[in-house]
Structure formats: C-alpha cells, structure tokens
Scaffold this motif. Structure first.
Motif, PDB file in Angstrom:
ATOM      1  N   SER A   1       3.164  17.080  46.743  1.00 57.60           N
ATOM      2  CA  SER A   1       2.273  17.607  45.712  1.00 57.60           C
ATOM      3  C   SER A   1       0.861  17.738  46.237  1.00 57.60           C
ATOM      4  O   SER A   1       0.146  18.684  45.914  1.00 57.60           O
TER       5      SER A   1
ATOM      6  N   GLU B   1      -2.053  20.147  44.337  1.00 51.54           N
ATOM      7  CA  GLU B   1      -2.104  19.737  42.937  1.00 51.54           C
ATOM      8  C   GLU B   1      -3.355  18.904  42.690  1.00 51.54           C
ATOM      9  O   GLU B   1      -3.828  18.204  43.572  1.00 51.54           O
ATOM     10  N   LYS B   2      -3.845  18.965  41.476  1.00 51.81           N
ATOM     11  CA  LYS B   2      -5.019  18.168  41.128  1.00 51.81           C
ATOM     12  C   LYS B   2      -4.653  16.682  41.101  1.00 51.81           C
ATOM     13  O   LYS B   2      -3.582  16.312  40.651  1.00 51.81           O
ATOM     14  N   SER B   3      -5.597  15.847  41.557  1.00 52.94           N
ATOM     15  CA  SER B   3      -5.351  14.405  41.599  1.00 52.94           C
ATOM     16  C   SER B   3      -4.954  13.869  40.231  1.00 52.94           C
ATOM     17  O   SER B   3      -4.033  13.069  40.102  1.00 52.94           O
ATOM     18  N   ARG B   4      -5.676  14.372  39.222  1.00 55.04           N
ATOM     19  CA  ARG B   4      -5.409  13.830  37.895  1.00 55.04           C
ATOM     20  C   ARG B   4      -3.969  14.111  37.475  1.00 55.04           C
ATOM     21  O   ARG B   4      -3.292  13.281  36.906  1.00 55.04           O
ATOM     22  N   ARG B   5      -3.517  15.306  37.824  1.00 57.49           N
ATOM     23  CA  ARG B   5      -2.153  15.664  37.474  1.00 57.49           C
ATOM     24  C   ARG B   5      -1.144  14.811  38.245  1.00 57.49           C
ATOM     25  O   ARG B   5      -0.165  14.326  37.692  1.00 57.49           O
ATOM     26  N   ILE B   6      -1.425  14.639  39.527  1.00 57.19           N
ATOM     27  CA  ILE B   6      -0.500  13.833  40.339  1.00 57.19           C
ATOM     28  C   ILE B   6      -0.418  12.418  39.779  1.00 57.19           C
ATOM     29  O   ILE B   6       0.664  11.861  39.613  1.00 57.19           O
TER      30      ILE B   6
ATOM     31  N   PHE C   1      -1.147  11.271  36.706  1.00 57.71           N
ATOM     32  CA  PHE C   1      -0.572  11.089  35.379  1.00 57.71           C
ATOM     33  C   PHE C   1       0.832  11.656  35.218  1.00 57.71           C
ATOM     34  O   PHE C   1       1.615  11.135  34.439  1.00 57.71           O
ATOM     35  N   SER C   2       1.132  12.744  35.952  1.00 54.28           N
ATOM     36  CA  SER C   2       2.482  13.258  35.697  1.00 54.28           C
ATOM     37  C   SER C   2       3.460  12.961  36.830  1.00 54.28           C
ATOM     38  O   SER C   2       4.634  13.280  36.719  1.00 54.28           O
ATOM     39  N   GLU C   3       2.989  12.387  37.922  1.00 53.98           N
ATOM     40  CA  GLU C   3       3.970  12.064  38.958  1.00 53.98           C
ATOM     41  C   GLU C   3       4.024  10.586  39.308  1.00 53.98           C
ATOM     42  O   GLU C   3       5.086  10.018  39.472  1.00 53.98           O
TER      43      GLU C   3
END
Lengths: 324, 315, 274
Positions: free
Chosen positions: C167, C172-177, C179-181
């Motif tokens: 990712s 991918e954005k850190s925040r997304r990684i 919280f969603s991964e």
C-alpha cells in the motif's frame, strides 16, 4: 554502557516531566487556586509563604513564565515546597518528612512480599499449565485483581479490626502509651499488619498472572526442550531454565506497576488512617491544600522513579544481555 | 542394532480432533550409522524425532509403537531411568541454535550443569572436558566464559553440537541444525561434524527439509511424506535410482550445481490435510503414475535388500 | 483448549450482560426508589431490605441496582475514550517510526511510570466541577499509556508486513493505511485492550468517587462507598452498604479481566502453549 546511559536519560526525562506537569497544572486549570487560598487566609500569612505559593501555583501574572519555571524548579529540587495551608504554618517539607518513612516502610515491605510470593506461585502455576492447580490459581488471581484496594482495606478493617477486634482500627503505632525499642517496633508491626495484608492481597494476583504467563511463554522456548533432553531434574529445569528467564519480563512489569501500587497504597492508608503520604494527601485534598498536594505528587513520582531506577540495576544484574 | 523404531504413530489431540502427524513409522539404525530424514515442512519430521526421544509435549501424544534403544523400549521406560540415560546415551541438537542455549548463563555453565548432573566429575575436571569439546568444534576455550548473545549464530550452533557430544553418546539427533545459518557457515559446520564422526564413533539422525544437503552428507536417507516414511535406503542408491515417485520429484525439484541451466520442476499440489483421514496412498493426489490400486494403502516394505519403499508401483 | 477458553469468555460475557440488563431494567428490578426514605437509618439486612438501609434510611439494594447504570456508563465511556487515546498514540508511534516514535515512546514510558492515582487526585482537585465528565476525562488522560505501549509494538511489526508495504508503494495515504489496513488487523488486540481499559476505568472511577471527587448526589457504586465511609457504615455494622458495591465492582472488573485473558489466550499461541 548503553543500557545504563539510556536508563539515566529516561530518569531525567521522566523527572522533568513530573516537574512540568506539576508546574503546568495549576496554571492550566480554570480559576486561580492560589488566589483562593490567599483570600481565605486573609492577612495572617507570612510573606515567605505567599512568595512560595506564588512560585508553586503561579499567581504572579507579571513574571515571565520561563522565569517562574526556573524559580519553581529551584524550589522544588531543594525540597522547598512552601508552607502548608491546612497545617499552617508548618512547612510542607516537614509534613512530608514525617509521613514518608511510614509509607516507604509499609509499601516497600508489603510490595516485596507480594512480588516474591506471587512470583513463586506464578512459577508453579505456569509450570503446571492447564492442570487443575493452574486453572485454580489463575482464576482466583483474576478475581482478586478486580477488587479495589480500598474496598479490600475496608473489609479487612471491618472483619479483623472491628468485628474480631484483633487489630487496631487506625494509626501506625500505639498512641495511648509511650513505647520504646522492641515494644515500639512490635506496635508498628501490629498496626501495619492489616494495611500491609491489604496491599499484599490486592497486588498478589497481578504478580501471579504476570509470572504465570511469562513462564508459559518461556516454556515453549527451545532451550527448555534442550534442558529436558539433557536429562536435568525437573526442579532445575523449572527454576534455573524456565523461571530464571521468565523473571526478566516480570521485573520489568514490576517497575511499570509501581505507580499503580502506590495509588492503591494511598487509598489503603486513607482507610486505615495510616499516617503516611497517602493519608496526608487525602488531608490536603479535603482542605484544598494545593501546595501540599503538589509536593506530595512530586515526592511520590520521585520515589517511584528512584525505585524504578534501582530495579533497572537489578535487571542489569539479572540479564547479561544488558551488560553489552 | 542401536535403535529400532517399530510402528510408531504420534500426533496431536485437541478438542477431540486428532491429527496423526506420524503414521506407522518403522526403521532401524546401526552403530556408527548416519541416517538423514528429509521431508517438506509439516510432514511430521520433528514430531517423529521428539517422539523417538520421548520429548513430545502435550497436546502432542504418542499413539502407538515401540522405540528400542539398545534393546530397551524408551517409550515404556520409567521417567527417572530415562532421565538418567538422557544426554549420556543420546543427545539432541535443535532446530534454531539461537534459542537452544539459555540466554542468562555462560556457555561453560550450561555444559557444566549436564556434566555434573550425570557424572561424578569435579568442577575442575568438568572444565577440562568443556575445554576439550569446545576445541573439537573449533571454539576457543576463552569463549566458554561468554554468554550466548555474545556469539554468532554459527558459533552458537557449534556450542550446541559440542554440548551434545560431551558424553560421547552413541546417538546424536539433529533437528535441522543448520537451517538458520548461511550457506558458508552451514558447510563448515557440516565438515566439522564429518571430521568429528571420523574420530568419535556415534550414530546420527539428521532431520532437514534440505534434501540436497542430505544427499551430500548422509550415509542412509529416509524420505518422509505426510507423516509416513515413503522411501529408505543407502543415500547413493536412492539418489541414483529413486523408487518412490515423490523422491524422484524431490530430486528433480532442486537445481543441480553441475548443470548450467537452473531449470527445475517442482511437484504440483500440496501435502494433504493430516486432520482428515487419508484413504489409500497419501501421495496419490500428486502422483502422475496413480492407478486404481493406489486407493488402498501401500505398505512400507523392503523391496531390494536395504531398500524400503511405500508404493504399489515403485519406479 | 478452545472449549476452555470459551468458558472464560462466556463467563466474562455473561457477567457483563447481567449488569447491562440490571442497568437497563433498573426501575423494574429495584424494590424501592433509591432516593426515598423507607425505614430506620442504618437498618441491618432484613427480608424487606436485603442489604439494609443507609444513613438516610434509603434502600441499599435499590441504590446498588440504580448505581449500576452510571457506574457502567462511566466505565464503558472511559474505557472507550482511553482505548481511543491509546490507539491514536500507539499507532502513530508505531507506524511513522523514527523521531516521531522516539518522542511518543518516551511520552508513553513517562506516563507508564508516573503514578496515575496521585496525578488523578491532583488534577481532579483542581477541577471544581464535580460530576462524571471530569472523572471520565481524568482517568482517560492518565491511564492510556499501557495500552498505547502494546499497540505501538503491534503496529511496529505490522508496518513491515507485505500488504502494508504494498500500500505504501502504491502511494496510499498514511491515514488510510493506518485506519483501514493496520487497525482492522489488530481488532483482537484492540478489544483485549478495551477490556483492560474498562477494568482500569471501573476501579479508577470507584477510587476517585470514594475520595469524593464524583458528584456525591449521583448514585454510583463509588459514591455509595464514599457515603458508607463518611457515615462510618462499618462501625455501625451496616456491612451490606460496603460489601455490596465492592463485590459489584470486583465482579464487573473480573468479567473484563476474563474477557481480556481469553482474547490474549486466543491470539498469543505461546500462552495457549498446550
């Protein structure tokens, strides 16, 4: 030595953090605690006391904050905490010096007993993992751990002090008669027994579970299998191989739990009216004696940090890997 | 005969589910023998080893079988008798050298404790023995005052081997002793073992998933698949003339250093699920020669003197 | 083993839901109005008042039942807030590593060693408003460190897993990684943390209220103990008054401890051991 250096640096950082918290809190909170105290005290307060309180609680809005901080730092590190408001005009330092030995004695001894006993039980439970004895010890530890310290204290006080009349209901030594030497010592033990028992019982479960889980982890290591293949006696495998290694993380958790234990000890002292730091703090709380509370918070933090630092030495002695 | 394993079955029991990781294994070992046991990870080789040494821990369990060591059944011996035989008669070198040594004691103390446990030597005599065995594996005697973390992986493994040899036992069992090490260190350790075996006679069972290594060093080789031995024989003969299709597949699946091209083919499919009963030959799903008969279980039998195979249609 | 492990979890859950039901149906379950004078103060337990009466002649059992409500709400809210703080700090430290991690880890360690209760007491005594909100905030802000420590360690190992690296490479954005991964892959750790947090919260709440930092006119187990202590309940032999709230606290605490323990066993194969 890298390990020791890291620990010293951390000690300094943690101490500084405690000092900063102490400095910032009264300045951050709504309302002006110092002003309130000064108002209540009216005119009969010594100029030095006013000065000390200003430094500790930040009344002075004109002095630059950094300058305030350094005066505060100097005062605190020289244990000049000013004058107590609730015990006016006794200096806070004297109050603390009177109370501290009781707390250190009570908490120190009972915590050591609890740790040693809990660890020994945890070794047995972990070694016999998933056998009935383990389940029994584990479940009872889980249950005991849920009891709040102060409640356990209340119950012990009620049953052994009040109902059975076996132990005194308050104080750290007999106040009705003047005792010397061994008699005084005996009276101290007699008075300290129930508070001590509370502290031992309340933290015992934690040490049992910690050591039990550490044992179970270590027992799956290869060197345990090798020790068994070597045909060593069970007792040796359990103690010299398993427990000796499981002890390392236990010592670490011990250090990290000291703050929590001290909290429990404060409440216990309050229930037993035991003249230690916790009881003193309670008195400070009920009369809003901020200089006293702040000083006690600092002293408690300092003691816990020093105890932790000493534990780091113990750990260094126990784990050759930290010796580089 | 030094060791004889007869119809050994072992595995794991949990929540009423039974996983038979070792099925009906039989083989024997002579004095001064060197048997390599090879198989993919999860084929039950470690379970087999620990069962032979009676070191299998719960939920691991030996279901059936006998393990005769010098005529006595290890599995039926009382624990104290067995404990006293351990290390003197048979010793173990484990998979990961990194964790085989107790991290909080010096090297010498870990060898010392086993010497003092099983002999009447004084500490001074024991120290001399320690010096000698360490020298044997190429470790300077000054190193015995080190803690395990102060040694490299290769050195730790050498210490583990030295430790296994202190009593000159007649059997040394090695469970993937070189897996965690790099190739150069691995080779030098294997050479050392070879050298030691020339002067000190002892039998060795050497378990690894690295079949190419075994073809190089072992005297006899056993191939394990899904908990069973499928082939056993003199290493050279097995290599040149594999009888079981699985063995032949394995031999074809590693690159031959002599050939220029690194083309090699793997065996399609994977090891069957051991928690479910396997009907017939365990290899049949992946076997290209399978026939109707393969739905019945092939017996592990001696087809040529010294050559054992479990296949209805040996190659 | 799974059966045994479920046993711990089942007992834990049953206790928890038992209290939830009591809290929910308090008006139907409580025999009296908890604030009403119904008999002689300090009465011993009788068949009409199973746990006796308090200093003001109020029924202790009814107080206990009504007290479940606020105690439970405060415990769960505090547990949630505390876990959130632990998560944010722990994941940030573990994910970004480097200097961020060094700074946050030091802060975590400092909060680990600084004694929590004395700090709570000092903070609470500066706040002049008495009620549940300060209690929730004070406990959450002083007790998040142990959780953050565990979550940081787990994030650290997670950070280098293949799917996370992939990712990162795809931008991918850190925040997304985070919280969603990363977060969905630590759910068991987070829930075991939540139970510890609730245990800490329940005991912390009771301690602070016992010291008089709560709203003493509200009914919780902690304030019951506060009044019991300040009315010398035990010296008046009114043991039900002290015993009952304590047992309630300990039982609820034990249920959280059991849940935490069973999740630990599930996720840590070493602890399962056998």
């Amino acid at each position: 030595m890298k390990y020791l250096r890291e620990k010293i640096v951390f000690f300094i950082i943690a101490l500084l953090s405690a000092l900063i918290i102490n400095f910032v809190l009264p300045r951050l909170m709504p309302g002006d605690p110092a002003e309130r105290i000064l108002l209540k005290m009216g005119g009969d307060i010594q100029p030095e006391a006013v000065e000390a309180m200003r430094i500790a609680l930040g009344v002075d809005k004109e002095t630059p904050i950094l300058k305030q901080f350094f005066s505060y730092l100097k005062n605190t590190l020289t244990f000049n905490f000013g004058i107590s408001y609730s015990y006016y005009p006794v200096p806070v330092k004297d109050l603390i010096l009177d109370a501290l030995p009781w707390t250190i004695g009570l908490v120190g001894i009972s915590t050591l007993i609890s740790f040693v006993l809990g660890t020994a039980l945890g070794i047995r439970a972990g070694w016999n993992r998933n056998k009935p004895i383990d389940s029994f010890v584990t479940i009872s530890s889980l249950i005991i751990r849920g009891f709040p310290y102060f409640w356990l204290a209340l119950i012990l006080l009620y049953v052994f002090g009040f109902l059975l009349n076996l132990f005194p209901l308050s104080n750290a030594y007999s106040t009705h008669e003047f005792l010397k030497g061994w008699k005084f010592f005996g009276s101290v033990i007699y008075h300290g027994f129930l508070p001590g028992l509370t502290l031992v019982l309340a933290s015992l479960g934690t040490w049992i579970l910690t050591m039990r889980n550490n044992m179970v982890s270590v027992l799956s290591e290869d060197f345990i299998l090798v020790a068994e293949a070597k045909g060593l006696k069970d007792k040796d495998i359990m103690n010299k191989y398993a427990a000796r290694n499981a002890l390392l993380p236990s010592v670490t958790s011990f250090g990290l739990s000291l703050g929590y234990i001290v909290g429990g000890a404060l409440l216990t002292e309050i229930v037993f009216s035991y003249p230690g730091i916790g009881y003193l703090m309670y008195k400070g709380v009920t009369s809003q004696d901020y200089p006293l509370m702040q000083a006690i918070f600092f002293i408690i933090s300092l003691s816990v940090l020093i105890a932790n630092f000493m534990l780091d030495f113990v750990y260094m002695f126990l784990d050759p890997r930290t010796r580089g | 005969m030094l060791l004889e394993v007869r119809n050994l079955s072992a595995g794991y029991k949990s929540q009423g589910k039974e996983i038979e990781a070792v099925k009906n294994v039989s083989f024997s070992l002579d004095e001064n023998d060197f048997l390599g046991i090879a198989g993919e990870s999860g084929c039950g080789k470690s379970t087999l080893l620990f069962s032979i040494l009676r070191l299998l821990k719960r939920p691991g369990e030996i279901f059936d079988g006998e393990v005769f060591f010098k005529g006595e059944d290890i599995l039926k011996m009382d624990e104290e008798t067995l404990r006293k035989k351990r290390w003197k008669e048979f010793s173990l070198v484990t998979q990961s050298a990194m964790n085989a040594l107790n991290p909080v004691y010096k090297i010498k103390d870990q060898i010392m404790d086993v010497i003092l446990e099983h002999s009447d030597y004084t500490k001074i005599e024991a120290l001399e023995i320690i010096e000698r065995v360490l020298q044997m594996v190429g470790i300077q005697k000054e190193r015995m005052d080190s803690y395990p973390h102060q040694l490299s992986g290769g050195m730790k493994q050498r210490v583990a081997i030295a430790m296994a040899l202190v009593f000159s036992p007649s059997l040394v069992v090695m469970d993937e002793p070189t897996t965690a090490l790099d190739v150069v260190v691995q080779r030098s350790i294997m050479e050392q073992i070879d050298e030691i075996r020339n002067t000190n006679k002892f039998s060795m069972i050497f378990v690894t998933h690295d079949i190419s290594l075994l073809f190089e060093i072992s005297k006899r080789i056993a191939i394990m698949y899904a908990g069973e031995l499928v082939e056993l024989g003199q290493t050279k003969q097995v290599y040149l003339n594999p009888l079981h299709p699985y063995t032949s597949g394995l031999i074809n699946s590693f690159p031959k250093l002599t050939k220029e091209t690194k083309e090699y083919k793997g065996i399609p499919g994977k090891i069957p699920d051991l928690s479910k009963p396997i009907i017939g030959c365990s290899f049949k799903e992946r076997c290209q020669n399978r026939k109707e008969l393969c739905n019945t279980r092939p017996e592990f039998k001696e087809v040529i003197p010294g050559r054992w195979v479990a296949c209805h249609f040996p190659l | 083993m799974v059966r045994r492990l479920n046993k711990k979890a089942i007992v834990g859950l049953s206790i928890f839901f038992f209290f939830v039901v009591i809290a929910f149906f308090a008006p139907f379950l409580a025999p009296y109005d908890p604030n009403e004078f119904v008999g002689i103060p300090y009465s011993r337990p009788t068949s009409e008042h199973i746990l006796g009466l308090d200093r003001m002649g109020r029924d202790i059992l009814s107080q206990l039942i009504y007290g479940t409500r606020l105690s439970l709400i405060v415990g769960l809210t505090t547990g949630t807030l505390m876990t959130t703080i632990s998560l944010l700090i722990g994941m940030t430290a573990g994910y970004f590593g480097g200097l961020v991690d060094r700074i946050l880890s030091t802060i975590i360690d400092v909060f680990m060693v600084i004694p929590g209760l004395p700090l709570m007491i000092v903070i609470a005594s500066y706040i002049r408003f008495r009620g549940v909100v300060p209690i929730i905030l004070v406990i959450s802000f002083t007790s998040w460190a142990p959780g953050a420590r565990v979550i940081r360690a787990q994030t650290l190992t997670m950070r280098n897993r293949e799917f996370i690296l992939a990712s990162k490479i795809t931008g991918e954005k850190s925040r997304r990684i985070i919280f969603s991964e990363i977060m969905p892959n630590m759910l068991s750790l987070i829930s075991s943390n939540f139970f510890v947090a609730c245990l800490t919260a329940i005991v912390g709440e009771a301690s602070l209220e016992f010291l008089g930092f709560g709203d003493v006119s509200a009914i919780t187990w902690g304030t019951m103990l506060y009044w019991a202590q300040n009315s010398s309940a035990l010296l008046n032999n009114s043991w039900g008054w002290v015993l009952a709230p304590g047992i309630a606290i300990a039982t609820l605490g034990a249920s959280f401890a059991l849940l935490n323990f069973s999740i630990d066993e599930l996720t840590n194969p070493k602890l399962r051991g056998v």
